[in-house]
Write a protein that holds these residues in place. Structure first.
Motif, short mmCIF file in Angstrom:
data_model
loop_
_atom_site.label_atom_id
_atom_site.label_comp_id
_atom_site.label_asym_id
_atom_site.label_seq_id
_atom_site.Cartn_x
_atom_site.Cartn_y
_atom_site.Cartn_z
N LEU A 162 0.83 -1.21 0.00
CA LEU A 162 0.00 0.00 0.00
C LEU A 162 0.86 1.25 0.00
N THR A 163 2.01 1.17 0.65
CA THR A 163 2.92 2.31 0.64
C THR A 163 3.33 2.64 -0.79
N LEU A 164 3.70 1.61 -1.55
CA LEU A 164 4.10 1.83 -2.93
C LEU A 164 2.91 2.26 -3.79
N ALA A 165 1.74 1.68 -3.50
CA ALA A 165 0.55 2.05 -4.26
C ALA A 165 0.22 3.53 -4.08
N ARG A 166 0.60 4.07 -2.93
CA ARG A 166 0.40 5.50 -2.69
C ARG A 166 1.61 6.30 -3.15
N ALA A 167 2.82 5.85 -2.76
CA ALA A 167 4.02 6.66 -2.96
C ALA A 167 4.34 6.86 -4.43
N ILE A 168 4.21 5.81 -5.25
CA ILE A 168 4.60 5.94 -6.65
C ILE A 168 3.71 6.93 -7.40
N GLU A 186 -3.00 5.92 1.86
CA GLU A 186 -2.28 6.28 3.09
C GLU A 186 -3.02 5.77 4.31
N LEU A 187 -4.33 5.94 4.35
CA LEU A 187 -5.12 5.49 5.49
C LEU A 187 -5.04 3.98 5.65
N ILE A 188 -5.20 3.25 4.55
CA ILE A 188 -5.13 1.78 4.61
C ILE A 188 -3.75 1.34 5.10
#
Length: 315
Positions: free
Chosen positions: A82-88, A136-138
């Motif tokens: 999820l971090t990558l799904a948000r960060a990228i 980010e929340l997830i």
């Protein structure tokens, strides 16, 4: 700022290349610091299992060791997908928007003022945030799951999504009809914090790089460009982190609040009172040490790899 040689690519190709450079930079930086980020979230949300590690630099190391002992090495990267799904996408959109906005606000060096640099960074943060905030929340929900709070199975993004949707449906009112609004717990504080945070990062980044160009010879700049970018990126991230950290603690607390108050979204004032009653003013800086320890490599790597990727892609 870029040179004035004129466009070498079509607008579409420029946007694609810029997005690729930004996405690469964001994903690389987040992957390097993911274990530190998880510990920081656990401390910011005042997780009872990890508060004994707060208050010292050595505590961060012990917290990392504890995660490995109780959850295995994979525990260090819990929620990292999820971090990558948000960060990228966040970095891809953010850096691309910054490239365009900065050229619009500062077409020549005469326009490069602190106010315009701050404005360009603030616009960048506000543009990317609504698109990626649910991720980010997830991610925060997954990060706060520990040995004592989780079930026998490893938490998954889908479980977190279902849980957040259930909170929305059970809360009544407008979120009962639109449960997806619960994916925006703490969004107002995030939006409030992104103006000085992102604005400050790019303000310091551009100002110090401009100073370097003025004070150093072209030969020195060419030979040490990556080192200079690493140092400037670290300073930019550190100063912005310190200035906005209390808002980040409030945001993380609101994001994690669904575990304790699933039927409603706690407000800004209630969150502030909760943190103050629990730890006093120090509570607003819980995890700052590891936050700084994390921000130095995060922004140093992100901003430097962004520049290297842009150079490699010819933009």
């Amino acid at each position: 700022m870029e040179d004035d040689e004129g466009p070498r690519f079509s607008e579409t190709e420029f946007l694609v290349r810029s997005a690729l450079a930004g996405g690469f930079a964001g994903g690389l930086a987040k992957t390097v610091v993911a274990p530190l980020d998880r510990v920081k979230i656990l401390l910011q949300t005042h997780n009872a299992e990890f508060m004994r590690f707060a208050g010292s630099w050595r505590g961060a190391v012990h917290a990392l060791q504890y995660i490995v002992q109780t959850q295995g090495f994979r525990g260090l990267y819990q929620g990292h997908t999820l971090t990558l799904a948000r960060a990228i996408p966040h970095a891809a959109v953010g850096y691309t928007v910054y490239d365009k906005v900065s050229k619009w606000l500062m077409p020549t060096s005469e326009y490069e003022t602190s106010k315009r640099r701050l404005t360009a960074g603030a616009i960048t943060g506000m543009t990317a945030l609504p698109l990626t905030y649910p991720f980010e929340l997830i991610r925060v929900r997954l990060a706060v799951e520990t040995r004592t709070s989780r079930s026998a199975t490893r938490p998954t993004p889908w479980n977190a999504i279902r849980g957040i949707m259930a909170e929305g449906r059970s809360s009544g009112g407008i979120t009962g009809f639109m449960p997806f609004l619960h994916f925006y717990r703490g969004f107002t504080v995030s939006l409030l914090g992104t103006v000085p945070y992102r604005g400050g990062i790019f303000l310091v980044w551009e100002t110090l790089n401009a100073q370097a160009r003025e004070r150093l010879s072209p030969e020195t700049l060419e030979a040490n460009q990556s080192r200079i970018h690493l140092v400037v990126g670290a300073i930019a991230g550190t100063t912005s982190q310190v200035a906005t950290y209390p808002l980040e603690v409030i945001r993380r607390t609101q994001q994690a609040s669904g575990k304790g108050t699933p039927n409603r979204m706690i407000g800004f004032q209630e969150t502030v009172r909760s943190v103050w009653m629990g730890s006093g003013w120090r509570g607003f800086f819980t995890g700052l040490g590891i936050g700084l320890f994390k921000q130095v490599p995060t922004h140093a790597i992100s901003l430097t790899s962004w520049q290297l990727a842009k150079k490699a892609l010819g933009i």
